[in-house]
Design an enzyme around this catalytic site. Structure first.
Site, PDB file in Angstrom:
ATOM      1  CG  ASP A  29      -2.018   0.985   1.272  1.00 52.90           C
ATOM      2  OD1 ASP A  29      -1.786   2.114   0.947  1.00 52.90           O
ATOM      3  OD2 ASP A  29      -3.179   0.691   1.507  1.00 52.90           O
ATOM      4  CB  ILE A  30       1.739   3.882  -2.606  1.00 53.50           C
ATOM      5  CG1 ILE A  30       0.257   4.441  -3.003  1.00 53.50           C
ATOM      6  CG2 ILE A  30       2.325   2.866  -3.292  1.00 53.50           C
ATOM      7  CD1 ILE A  30       0.368   5.317  -4.115  1.00 53.50           C
ATOM      8  CD  GLU A  88     -10.396   0.631   1.049  1.00 55.30           C
ATOM      9  OE1 GLU A  88      -9.671  -0.554   1.052  1.00 55.30           O
ATOM     10  OE2 GLU A  88     -11.551   0.708   1.495  1.00 55.30           O
ATOM     11  CG  HIS A  93      -8.278  -4.610  -1.694  1.00 51.98           C
ATOM     12  ND1 HIS A  93      -9.373  -4.005  -2.322  1.00 51.98           N
ATOM     13  CD2 HIS A  93      -8.108  -3.481  -0.780  1.00 51.98           C
ATOM     14  CE1 HIS A  93      -9.893  -2.797  -1.672  1.00 51.98           C
ATOM     15  NE2 HIS A  93      -8.778  -2.675  -0.869  1.00 51.98           N
ATOM     16  CG  HIS A  95      -6.330  -3.547   3.703  1.00 52.41           C
ATOM     17  ND1 HIS A  95      -5.978  -2.403   3.378  1.00 52.41           N
ATOM     18  CD2 HIS A  95      -7.658  -3.532   3.509  1.00 52.41           C
ATOM     19  CE1 HIS A  95      -6.855  -1.565   2.724  1.00 52.41           C
ATOM     20  NE2 HIS A  95      -8.083  -2.229   2.679  1.00 52.41           N
TER      21      HIS A  95
END
Length: 130
Positions: A29-30, A88, A93, A95
């Protein structure tokens, strides 16, 4: 329209890939909630995790476990927190978040903004544990 994750999968935009198979990908995650925050994604673009077919869902979970094991070695912590929020980005996905306290996996706190160099360093540390 392709999700941002599909664009990374298709190499249309860059991503810090830490693991990949024919069916799944794991990227940093950026804007993480903690350093080492990884997103585990099926390459099949499905918005909601519980709309995945059983084989894809089970494969995603097994892939996430493999990545989480490497992540814990690369980023020493008490646990790897797991969250599926899915609001989002309209692409399933998971996390994976290194955590030592409950606050480490809070998605309401300000996100970190690590440098590209730091992200590359973290990605390499995780890859070395796979």
């Amino acid at each position: 329209m392709a999700s941002i994750f599909t664009k990374i999968i298709n190499r249309e935009i860059p991503g810090h890939i830490v693991a990949e198979t024919d069916e799944y990908i794991a990227i940093l995650d950026i804007m993480p909630v903690a350093l080492g925050h990884v997103l585990v994604i099926p390459k099949k673009e499905v918005d909601y995790i519980f709309d995945l077919d059983d084989a894809t869902y089970q494969g995603l979970q097994a892939f996430a476990k493999k990545v989480a094991t490497a992540l814990k070695k690369a980023m020493p912590c008490k646990r790897i927190g797991v969250a599926v929020i899915g609001l989002e980005v309209p692409h399933t996905h998971i996390h994976l978040v290194p955590m030592n306290t409950m606050d480490d996996i809070s998605f309401t706190k300000p996100k970190l903004k690590p440098s590209q160099e730091k992200l590359v360093e973290i990605a390499e540390k995780i890859k070395s544990q796979l």
